[in-house]
Design a protein around this motif. Structure first.
Motif, short mmCIF file in Angstrom:
data_model
loop_
_atom_site.label_atom_id
_atom_site.label_comp_id
_atom_site.label_asym_id
_atom_site.label_seq_id
_atom_site.Cartn_x
_atom_site.Cartn_y
_atom_site.Cartn_z
N THR A 45 -33.01 31.58 -15.14
CA THR A 45 -31.88 31.67 -14.52
C THR A 45 -31.51 30.39 -13.66
O THR A 45 -30.93 29.37 -14.05
CB THR A 45 -31.44 32.70 -13.54
OG1 THR A 45 -31.54 33.94 -14.52
CG2 THR A 45 -30.02 32.59 -12.83
N PRO A 46 -32.61 30.03 -12.64
CA PRO A 46 -32.71 28.73 -11.90
C PRO A 46 -32.83 27.43 -12.89
O PRO A 46 -32.11 26.40 -12.74
CB PRO A 46 -33.57 28.97 -10.97
CG PRO A 46 -34.61 30.03 -11.47
CD PRO A 46 -33.75 30.86 -12.30
N LEU A 47 -33.78 27.65 -13.90
CA LEU A 47 -34.03 26.56 -14.81
C LEU A 47 -32.80 26.09 -15.41
O LEU A 47 -32.60 24.75 -15.66
CB LEU A 47 -35.32 26.68 -15.80
CG LEU A 47 -36.35 26.81 -15.05
CD1 LEU A 47 -37.63 27.50 -16.20
CD2 LEU A 47 -37.05 25.75 -14.34
N ILE A 48 -32.16 27.08 -16.27
CA ILE A 48 -30.98 26.70 -16.74
C ILE A 48 -29.76 26.26 -15.92
O ILE A 48 -29.02 25.10 -16.29
CB ILE A 48 -30.16 27.98 -17.59
CG1 ILE A 48 -31.38 28.60 -18.58
CG2 ILE A 48 -29.15 27.88 -18.11
CD1 ILE A 48 -30.99 29.77 -19.37
N LEU A 49 -29.61 26.74 -14.57
CA LEU A 49 -28.72 26.29 -13.56
C LEU A 49 -29.06 24.77 -13.41
O LEU A 49 -28.24 23.86 -13.23
CB LEU A 49 -28.83 26.92 -12.43
CG LEU A 49 -27.81 26.73 -10.99
CD1 LEU A 49 -26.53 26.49 -11.73
CD2 LEU A 49 -28.26 27.41 -10.09
N VAL A 50 -30.36 24.40 -13.10
CA VAL A 50 -30.57 23.20 -12.95
C VAL A 50 -30.24 22.29 -14.02
O VAL A 50 -29.82 21.12 -13.82
CB VAL A 50 -32.07 22.91 -12.62
CG1 VAL A 50 -32.80 21.55 -12.51
CG2 VAL A 50 -32.44 23.45 -10.98
N GLU A 51 -30.53 22.67 -15.23
CA GLU A 51 -30.06 21.82 -16.55
C GLU A 51 -28.48 21.47 -16.39
O GLU A 51 -28.06 20.38 -17.00
CB GLU A 51 -30.76 22.54 -17.79
CG GLU A 51 -32.12 22.65 -18.09
CD GLU A 51 -32.83 21.39 -18.29
OE1 GLU A 51 -32.07 20.53 -18.80
OE2 GLU A 51 -34.04 21.11 -18.01
#
Length: 205
Positions: A45-51
């Protein structure tokens, strides 16, 4: 029920690097698929948000300034500043401050791990309060950060290499314990022995 041995909890979790202290506060009977699912969701979830934020930042980037120019002027900070502070004005500067402060949040679990690991060195080390170890560790990494500010990319590159080796070594240790010392049987893990070094493999916990 909680345990301190990462190797024991490896039997309950499919993710090696999350098998230590961060997952021990779960019930012993917790299904492994639930641990996997929530860990997977929590990581992605946070990785996708950062992308997504990275893609959004790209759309705000000044056309008259190239990535190479921004990087040459101020390294990694220049890339962030050119994409946020420049075209987005005061709000972009505010976002840069938030990003800078987020480094503190990233260091919280690291300092927690430092205190816990240090106390595992010897029973006498457990007499030192964890907050004292955290303060000393924080002072050390702040000094290193100041010294390494001009060599950020080089130091980060080295750190990432060390981390990649650590994961392989950590995995090998847990696999050896399970196959050699525990005879490949989950029943040979005795949770009550977590604090008795005489009943644990050499160097464990």
């Amino acid at each position: 029920m909680s345990f301190s041995c990462g190797a024991y909890f490896l039997s309950k979790s499919p993710i090696v690097s999350f098998a230590a202290d961060y997952t021990v506060r779960m019930p012993e009977e917790m299904p492994s698929y639930k641990i996997f699912f929530w860990t997977y969701v929590g990581l992605n979830t946070p990785l996708i948000l950062v992308e997504i934020l990275g893609a959004a930042a790209m759309t705000t980037f000044k056309q008259k300034t190239t990535w190479a120019d921004a990087y040459a002027d101020n390294s990694v900070g220049g890339l962030l500043g050119a994409g946020l502070a420049g075209p987005m004005g005061g709000f972009g500067s505010f976002l840069l401050v938030i990003l800078a402060l987020s480094a503190v949040a990233n260091n919280v679990p690291d300092m927690y791990s430092l205190a816990l690991t240090f106390q595992n060195l010897h029973p006498y080390a457990q007499a030192i309060p964890r907050f004292v170890i955290v303060i000393i560790g924080s002072v050390i990494y702040i000094v290193l950060a100041i010294i390494g500010a001009d060599h950020f990319e080089e130091w980060l590159d080295t750190l990432l290499v060390i981390i990649s080796y650590w994961l392989a070594i950590f995995s090998a240790i847990l696999i050896e314990e399970h196959l050699i010392f525990r005879k490949g049987k989950w029943s040979n893990y005795v949770a009550d022995d977590f604090n008795n070094w005489r009943k644990l493999p050499l160097g464990n916990c």
